[in-house]
Design a protein around this motif. Structure first.
Motif, mmCIF file in Angstrom:
data_model
loop_
_atom_site.group_PDB
_atom_site.id
_atom_site.type_symbol
_atom_site.label_atom_id
_atom_site.label_comp_id
_atom_site.label_asym_id
_atom_site.label_seq_id
_atom_site.Cartn_x
_atom_site.Cartn_y
_atom_site.Cartn_z
ATOM 1 N N LYS A 337 0.895 -1.197 0.179
ATOM 2 C CA LYS A 337 -0.102 0.051 -0.057
ATOM 3 C C LYS A 337 0.911 1.307 0.016
ATOM 4 N N PRO A 338 0.418 2.196 -0.741
ATOM 5 C CA PRO A 338 1.325 3.604 -0.808
ATOM 6 C C PRO A 338 1.326 4.303 0.546
ATOM 7 N N ARG A 339 2.316 5.121 0.635
ATOM 8 C CA ARG A 339 2.431 5.801 2.194
ATOM 9 C C ARG A 339 1.082 6.987 2.277
ATOM 10 N N SER A 340 0.589 7.270 1.146
ATOM 11 C CA SER A 340 -0.341 8.315 1.297
ATOM 12 C C SER A 340 -1.724 7.457 2.152
ATOM 13 N N PHE A 341 -1.932 6.145 1.665
ATOM 14 C CA PHE A 341 -2.951 5.227 2.216
ATOM 15 C C PHE A 341 -2.561 5.283 4.105
ATOM 16 N N PHE A 342 -1.672 5.131 4.533
ATOM 17 C CA PHE A 342 -1.233 5.178 5.936
ATOM 18 C C PHE A 342 -1.220 6.590 6.323
ATOM 19 N N ASP A 343 -0.847 7.426 5.770
ATOM 20 C CA ASP A 343 -0.730 8.840 6.437
ATOM 21 C C ASP A 343 -2.246 9.349 6.296
ATOM 22 N N GLY A 344 -2.913 8.967 5.358
ATOM 23 C CA GLY A 344 -4.510 9.263 5.228
ATOM 24 C C GLY A 344 -5.212 8.794 6.531
ATOM 25 N N ILE A 345 -4.901 7.386 6.931
ATOM 26 C CA ILE A 345 -5.691 7.103 8.263
ATOM 27 C C ILE A 345 -5.287 7.868 9.366
ATOM 28 N N ASP A 346 -3.654 8.118 9.119
ATOM 29 C CA ASP A 346 -3.373 8.752 10.571
ATOM 30 C C ASP A 346 -3.950 10.451 10.656
ATOM 31 N N LYS A 347 -4.255 10.950 9.298
ATOM 32 C CA LYS A 347 -4.561 12.305 9.269
ATOM 33 C C LYS A 347 -5.974 12.138 9.870
ATOM 34 N N TRP A 348 -6.733 11.312 9.265
ATOM 35 C CA TRP A 348 -8.077 11.023 9.507
ATOM 36 C C TRP A 348 -8.589 10.848 11.015
ATOM 37 N N ALA A 349 -7.709 9.962 11.764
ATOM 38 C CA ALA A 349 -7.893 9.927 13.234
ATOM 39 C C ALA A 349 -7.426 11.412 13.968
ATOM 40 N N LYS A 350 -6.490 11.817 13.390
ATOM 41 C CA LYS A 350 -6.334 13.409 14.177
ATOM 42 C C LYS A 350 -7.652 14.309 13.993
ATOM 43 N N GLU A 351 -8.250 14.057 12.875
ATOM 44 C CA GLU A 351 -9.598 15.108 12.593
ATOM 45 C C GLU A 351 -10.725 14.469 13.589
ATOM 46 N N GLN A 352 -10.586 13.306 13.906
ATOM 47 C CA GLN A 352 -11.600 12.726 14.884
ATOM 48 C C GLN A 352 -11.313 13.020 16.348
ATOM 49 N N GLY A 353 -10.252 13.912 16.448
ATOM 50 C CA GLY A 353 -9.979 14.450 17.796
ATOM 51 C C GLY A 353 -8.878 13.647 18.662
ATOM 52 N N ALA A 354 -8.475 12.677 18.015
ATOM 53 C CA ALA A 354 -7.324 11.624 18.552
ATOM 54 C C ALA A 354 -5.939 12.275 18.211
ATOM 55 N N SER A 355 -5.006 11.887 18.985
ATOM 56 C CA SER A 355 -3.504 12.437 18.510
ATOM 57 C C SER A 355 -2.884 11.648 17.213
ATOM 58 N N GLY A 356 -3.713 10.770 16.676
ATOM 59 C CA GLY A 356 -3.433 10.242 15.410
ATOM 60 C C GLY A 356 -3.130 8.603 15.707
ATOM 61 N N LEU A 357 -2.742 8.040 14.536
ATOM 62 C CA LEU A 357 -2.353 6.478 14.899
ATOM 63 C C LEU A 357 -1.147 6.540 14.282
ATOM 64 N N ALA A 358 -0.001 5.631 15.045
ATOM 65 C CA ALA A 358 1.237 5.510 14.626
ATOM 66 C C ALA A 358 1.123 4.255 13.801
ATOM 67 N N TYR A 359 1.950 3.888 13.013
ATOM 68 C CA TYR A 359 1.844 2.660 11.935
ATOM 69 C C TYR A 359 3.337 2.434 11.681
ATOM 70 N N PHE A 360 3.394 1.272 11.390
ATOM 71 C CA PHE A 360 4.541 0.549 10.394
ATOM 72 C C PHE A 360 4.205 -0.664 10.057
ATOM 73 N N THR A 361 4.988 -1.335 9.023
ATOM 74 C CA THR A 361 4.885 -2.337 8.345
ATOM 75 C C THR A 361 5.805 -3.649 8.605
ATOM 76 N N ILE A 362 5.335 -4.814 8.890
ATOM 77 C CA ILE A 362 6.560 -5.840 9.157
ATOM 78 C C ILE A 362 7.139 -6.302 8.048
ATOM 79 N N GLU A 363 8.390 -6.097 7.818
ATOM 80 C CA GLU A 363 8.977 -6.684 6.484
ATOM 81 C C GLU A 363 10.366 -7.741 7.314
ATOM 82 N N LYS A 364 10.883 -8.414 6.383
ATOM 83 C CA LYS A 364 11.866 -9.287 6.685
ATOM 84 C C LYS A 364 12.896 -9.378 5.849
ATOM 85 N N ASP A 365 14.297 -9.282 6.160
ATOM 86 C CA ASP A 365 15.609 -9.711 5.263
ATOM 87 C C ASP A 365 16.100 -10.806 5.887
#
Length: 594
Positions: A337-365
């Protein structure tokens, strides 16, 4: 012979070809082709196309008639040519050649369009509700409502229930929402109340020796409007049963709901045996006690991760030390998923009055790691622990919220809906029912810090009733349950406390003396002391059931004559002032606000 019509506007077919008929209805639409005038005539049952040639003596008169004029036409049934068949109409294979017509009802200029279902100002729709109800979608919703209620009555009778009517004028309830009060003329200074629900009466029906009761009951509550709740009044399917346990109530309701939803919808019922989810599990996994089980996303408790020394996400760690919790939503296989998807959810959460949603994706090398703004704060071992707790896999992403328990539950419940919609993983073409069970009997009020009833004070507590441990009231669970469908609470219910001595003990926990209980609930306590059977029930909301079946999001779309958000009936101008004589009769005096 009916002088107004030989047929309705929804029943003529090619089998009626060449018949001379009469139809009556409203002019729904007109199409003037110069040499021909096509006129769609509408009644409750459908639409029939009528046609008249410009050489006809009545052509010019019909041409000038405004839409929604009520007319009767006499004519002949013609079969349409293949290229003019309308497959969207039951009558689409035929049309009526008009011979003569008669105006039955004239119309003024219309304040809103009738022949389309386009959005229109709510104030106009409610003021002219009798016109709004002519529009196809809402007209069909109200017909659906009638059919659903009729079907419910039939099914309840098959299940052995008797329908009784309980009083509309009753006493004011000291618990629950605000009452609507009715002054008594014969008892000056005293008031009746309109029932918030027939709760006490239906229990009295059981105490009276009737075994299975139901009623399509009007309920009155002076509450603010919401999308799923009308101000003023609503209807519920009121049910009560004697000599039953929780499972017996569930069995009846599940049978009814499955039959009802299969009858009136083609959507799939995901679980025909409704899942039972405890209140605590629901609040953890879904952040709400009204979960939408069409959405596969689950919330995980992750607070312990932030107590590890190999996690350096200091903002969350400091909050956790002060008593905050951390929970997260895992989204499956979202690594691309593009970065814009994750940032969009974080921005939406702030618009709801929350401090946002931290996020990361699990990878493996060579080892697992976190990719994203906060991924670097987690060691490989801490991410592995997170994966173990949440059942996350490589390629999944995690959205994290930190704060007070109720705040985290609220934002992640909303985020679960938002993310599910964004990822298109919610099966909207289905119904997902469930039971929420094991509600706590008591809770601590956040403001007063006092122990209060959490749900219904008249419910039976769980456990050994004769030896119930009341020393830890917050640990006591009740036989209380909600039925939920697609995130909509259809009803609350309970097995009732039919033992007066136990009721006194439970009310004492929240500060009621025996004398107060006797005074406030005198009718019920008195009745229970004369041999009451174990009993329980539920009361699914009729309006909400029809909302689900009709696919509507606002209760006003399935209610015939609703009020507006300010509890006003714009059509009938209610509430309204009354004259001095009426007030005098009722021994009332209006005190004007300064």
């Amino acid at each position: 012979m009916n002088k107004y019509r030989s047929h309705t506007c929804g029943e003529l077919t090619v089998k009626d070809k060449n018949k001379k008929i009469s139809l009556s209805g409203w002019i729904n639409k007109k199409r003037d082709h110069g040499n021909l005038l096509f006129l769609d005539l509408r009644d409750n049952y459908g639409i029939t196309q009528c046609v008249i040639e410009n050489s006809h003596v009545n052509f010019k008169e019909l041409e000038k008639l405004p839409l929604e004029t009520v007319i009767k036409i006499d004519g002949k049934v013609l079969e349409r040519s293949k290229d003019t068949v309308n497959k969207d109409l039951n009558t689409g294979m035929i049309e009526i050649s008009i011979n003569s017509y008669e105006i039955l009802g004239n119309t003024k200029e219309l304040p809103l369009p009738i022949f389309s279902d386009q959005e229109y100002a709510e104030e106009i729709r409610l003021k002219y509700r009798f016109l709004d109800l002519r529009r196809k979608k809402i007209h069909q919703n109200i017909i659906l409502r009638s059919k659903v209620i009729s079907f419910i009555r039939s099914e309840m009778e098959k299940l052995g229930f008797l329908e009784f009517q309980t009083p509309i004028l009753t006493s004011s309830s000291p618990e629950g929402a605000r009452d609507f009060l009715v002054p008594s003329r014969l008892n000056p200074g005293k008031f009746y109340a309109l029932p918030q629900a027939p709760q006490q009466f239906k229990q009295l029906v059981m105490i009276s020796g009737f075994d299975r009761y139901f009623q399509i009951a009007p309920c009155f509550r002076d509450e603010d409007a919401r999308a799923d709740r009308s101000p003023g009044e609503f209807y519920q399917l009121d049910i009560e049963m004697s000599f039953v346990q929780q499972e017996n109530v569930f069995e009846v309701v599940e049978t009814l709901m499955i039959n009802l939803f299969k009858k009136f919808s083609d959507k799939k019922i995901i679980h025909e045996k409704f899942p039972k989810i405890t209140f605590s599990e629901s609040m953890l996994k879904y952040g709400t006690d009204k979960p939408d089980l069409r959405n596969p996303l689950i919330i995980s408790e992750l607070t312990e991760i932030f107590k590890r020394s190999d996690v350096s996400f200091e903002i969350f760690k400091k909050l956790v030390k002060k008593g905050s919790i951390v929970r997260g939503i895992i989204t499956k296989n979202t690594k691309d998923k593009p970065r814009s998807f994750f940032d969009g959810i974080d921005k939406w959460a702030k618009e709801q009055g929350a401090s946002g949603l931290a996020y990361f994706t699990i990878e493996k090398d060579t080892e697992v790691k976190g990719k994203g703004p906060v991924g670097k704060f987690f060691s490989s071992q801490s991410i592995q622990e997170l994966m173990k707790i949440s059942k996350a896999e490589v390629g999944d992403s995690v959205f994290l919220a930190c704060g007070k328990k109720n705040e985290v539950e609220k934002i992640l419940s909303d985020a679960r809906d938002k993310i599910g919609h964004e990822l298109n993983i919610i099966n909207y073409n289905s119904y997902a029912f469930c039971w929420i069970v094991d509600y706590p009997m008591f809770e601590k009020d956040e403001n007063s810090k006092k122990i209060v009833f959490s749900h219904n004070p008249f419910s039976m507590p769980q456990g050994d009733i004769k030896n119930l441990d009341l020393s830890n009231p917050l640990e006591i669970k009740a036989y209380q349950y909600d039925i939920v469908c697609n995130g909509v609470e259809l009803s609350s219910g309970a097995i009732r406390n039919h033992i007066p001595e136990l009721m006194y003990k439970l009310f004492a926990i929240v500060g009621y003396e025996k004398e107060q209980v006797d005074k406030k609930f005198s009718g019920m306590i008195n009745a229970l002391s004369y041999g009451a059977p174990p009993h329980g029930g539920i009361a699914p909301g009729i309006d909400r059931i029809i909302m689900l079946l009709a696919g509507e999001k606002n209760i006003r779309e399935v209610t015939m004559f609703p009020m507006n958000q300010n509890a006003q009936d714009l059509m009938m101008n209610a509430p309204s002032e009354v004259d001095e004589e009426q007030l005098k009769e009722l021994n009332l005096l209006i005190k004007k606000k300064k």
